[in-house]
Scaffold this active site. Structure first.
Site, mmCIF file in Angstrom:
data_model
loop_
_atom_site.group_PDB
_atom_site.id
_atom_site.type_symbol
_atom_site.label_atom_id
_atom_site.label_comp_id
_atom_site.label_asym_id
_atom_site.label_seq_id
_atom_site.Cartn_x
_atom_site.Cartn_y
_atom_site.Cartn_z
ATOM 1 C CB CYS A 133 10.594 -41.799 2.532
ATOM 2 S SG CYS A 133 8.966 -41.042 2.270
ATOM 3 C CB CYS A 143 6.020 -39.373 2.666
ATOM 4 S SG CYS A 143 5.567 -40.490 1.316
ATOM 5 C CE LYS A 208 7.741 -39.944 -4.510
ATOM 6 N NZ LYS A 208 8.319 -40.555 -3.313
ATOM 7 N NE ARG A 218 2.571 -45.372 -3.229
ATOM 8 C CZ ARG A 218 1.728 -44.430 -3.627
ATOM 9 N NH1 ARG A 218 0.426 -44.676 -3.671
ATOM 10 N NH2 ARG A 218 2.167 -43.245 -3.978
ATOM 11 N NE ARG A 230 3.063 -42.241 -1.022
ATOM 12 C CZ ARG A 230 2.857 -42.940 0.089
ATOM 13 N NH1 ARG A 230 2.296 -42.369 1.136
ATOM 14 N NH2 ARG A 230 3.191 -44.217 0.141
ATOM 15 C CD GLU A 246 8.569 -29.034 -4.929
ATOM 16 O OE1 GLU A 246 9.622 -29.113 -4.260
ATOM 17 O OE2 GLU A 246 7.436 -29.076 -4.412
ATOM 18 C CE LYS A 261 9.325 -41.740 -7.518
ATOM 19 N NZ LYS A 261 9.490 -42.363 -6.205
ATOM 20 C CB SER A 287 7.745 -50.025 -9.057
ATOM 21 O OG SER A 287 6.684 -49.167 -8.644
ATOM 22 C CE1 TYR A 326 12.648 -51.272 -8.148
ATOM 23 C CE2 TYR A 326 11.676 -49.759 -9.755
ATOM 24 C CZ TYR A 326 11.916 -50.128 -8.441
ATOM 25 O OH TYR A 326 11.434 -49.344 -7.415
HETATM 26 C C1 PBG Z 1 8.873 -43.312 -0.952
HETATM 27 C C2 PBG Z 1 9.135 -43.666 -2.374
HETATM 28 C C3 PBG Z 1 8.233 -44.115 -3.351
HETATM 29 C C4 PBG Z 1 9.003 -44.424 -4.480
HETATM 30 C C5 PBG Z 1 10.317 -44.097 -4.188
HETATM 31 N N1 PBG Z 1 10.378 -43.616 -2.883
HETATM 32 C C6 PBG Z 1 6.778 -44.419 -3.278
HETATM 33 C C7 PBG Z 1 5.775 -43.373 -3.087
HETATM 34 O O1 PBG Z 1 6.072 -42.176 -3.106
HETATM 35 O O2 PBG Z 1 4.638 -43.778 -2.876
HETATM 36 C C8 PBG Z 1 8.478 -45.022 -5.758
HETATM 37 C C9 PBG Z 1 9.490 -45.798 -6.556
HETATM 38 C C10 PBG Z 1 8.912 -46.768 -7.532
HETATM 39 O O3 PBG Z 1 7.691 -46.818 -7.785
HETATM 40 O O4 PBG Z 1 9.706 -47.543 -8.087
HETATM 41 N N2 PBG Z 1 8.187 -42.157 -0.739
#
Ligand code: PBG
Length: 339
Positions: A133, A143, A208, A218, A230, A246, A261, A287, A326
């Site tokens: 990314c 991104c 996503k 972030r 985004r 998708e 996700k 996260s 995690y």
């Molecule tokens: C990058 C990306 C993101 C995550 C994984 N790859 C952040 C986003 O899209 O802002 C999120 C992973 C997480 O929150 O653990 N684009």
């Protein structure tokens, strides 16, 4: 004729008192014997943040227990993860320098390629996947490539192809594009093949959602967008058919694995994708989902091990073959400790 009616019923759907579903719940042995799913350590992917410079692992306050590592710490970490029984990592880099095009993302001496080489040297058996990314590497934090205030699609795909090639060159087993650009998988596949990396796999972040649960990530990455959000490229969480579309697109573009996700807000999508697609399916327990559970544990609201096991098992039950989490090291430790 009750027998005939019974014969037409699917097995296990008779009635009490002859059928007593509690019979197989009477002991731990019986329950384990018939358990349909479990969270095997081999299915877990541990996310690792790598940063430029040296010094001890840097804590991220919103992501307790998940620090940013300097490349020099990678060999030690790699050996620890391997000895804990983990099989794979997903690498994220913190940029050395940022600019409008995210140049550092495709640098062959960038933190991710350096970390991949270090992982492969120290623990050759670990599967190494890399996030592909631009958001951590661009000054605007989006991104893709921004022109006239908008994230443009095709030029972004071009850049993502270059990033993927840099990661493949360093020895990554799998690249994981997460930018949600149309055609990114096809473009990356073509770029990898043209560079002689037809063996490098693509784990596509196929579905996503634009989500409130990426905040701690972030913070770790320094990738919060400096303007807007985004939602012009990540999916609207109101949509499920679009998510399947998708995934369909990414299968046709040549993805080797599909990812969904966030995990807990996409259990329906996992279940539907499991029926529909034959490729391995991954879920990213992100996260914010992790931090939320950690906060509940810290507040004394839930107990950590059972709450985490129940959560990750639900993600497996919904249809995920692999879970990016995690909690991977915790699960490995608990499984070594026994039930
Ligand atoms: C990058 C990306 C993101 C995550 C994984 N790859 C952040 C986003 O899209 O802002 C999120 C992973 C997480 O929150 O653990 N684009």
């Amino acid at each position: 004729m009750p027998e005939r009616r019974n014969a037409r019923r699917p097995s296990g759907s008779g009635t009490a008192p002859a059928v007593r579903l509690r019979r197989l719940r009477r002991s731990a042995g019986l329950r384990d014997w018939v358990a349909e799913t479990g969270v095997e350590v081999r299915r877990l992917v541990y996310p690792v943040f790598v940063r430029p410079g040296s010094g001890p692992p840097e804590p991220v306050p919103s992501l307790p227990g998940i620090p940013r590592y300097a490349v020099a710490d990678v060999p030690g970490l790699a050996r620890e993860l391997e000895s804990e029984g983990l099989r794979s990592v997903l690498l994220f880099g913190v940029a050395r320098t940022k600019d409008a095009e995210g140049t550092d993302a495709s640098a062959h001496d960038g933190v991710v390629p350096e970390a991949v080489r270090a992982f492969k040297r120290a623990a050759p058996g670990l599967v190494v996947a890399t996030d592909v990314c631009l958001c951590a590497y661009t000054t605007h934090g989006h991104c893709g490539v921004v022109r006239d205030g908008a994230v443009v699609n095709d030029a972004s795909c071009e850049r993502l192809g270059e990033v993927a090639v840099a990661h493949a060159e360093s020895g990554a087993d799998v690249v994981a594009p997460s930018a949600m650009m149309d055609g990114q998988v096809a473009r990356i596949r073509a770029a990898l093949d043209a560079a002689g990396h037809e063996g490098t796999g693509i784990l596509s972040y196929a579905s996503k959602h634009a989500s409130a649960f990426y905040g701690p990530f972030r913070d770790a990455e320094g990738s919060t967008p400096s303007f807007g959000d985004r939602r012009s490229y990540q999916m609207d969480f109101r949509n499920a058919r679009e998510a399947l579309n998708e995934m369909d697109q990414d299968v046709r573009e040549g993805a080797d694995l599909l990812m969904v996700k966030p995990a807990l807000t996409s259990l329906d999508l996992l279940a539907r994708a499991r029926e529909r697609f034959l490729l391995p399916l991954a879920a990213y327990h992100v996260s914010g989902e992790y931090a939320m559970l950690k906060a509940a544990v810290a507040a004394g609201v839930v107990e950590e091990r059972p709450a985490v096991e129940e959560t990750l098992t639900a993600i497996r039950r919904a249809g995920a073959d692999l879970i990016v989490t995690y909690f991977a090291r915790d699960v490995a430790r608990w499984s070594a400790e026994g039930p």
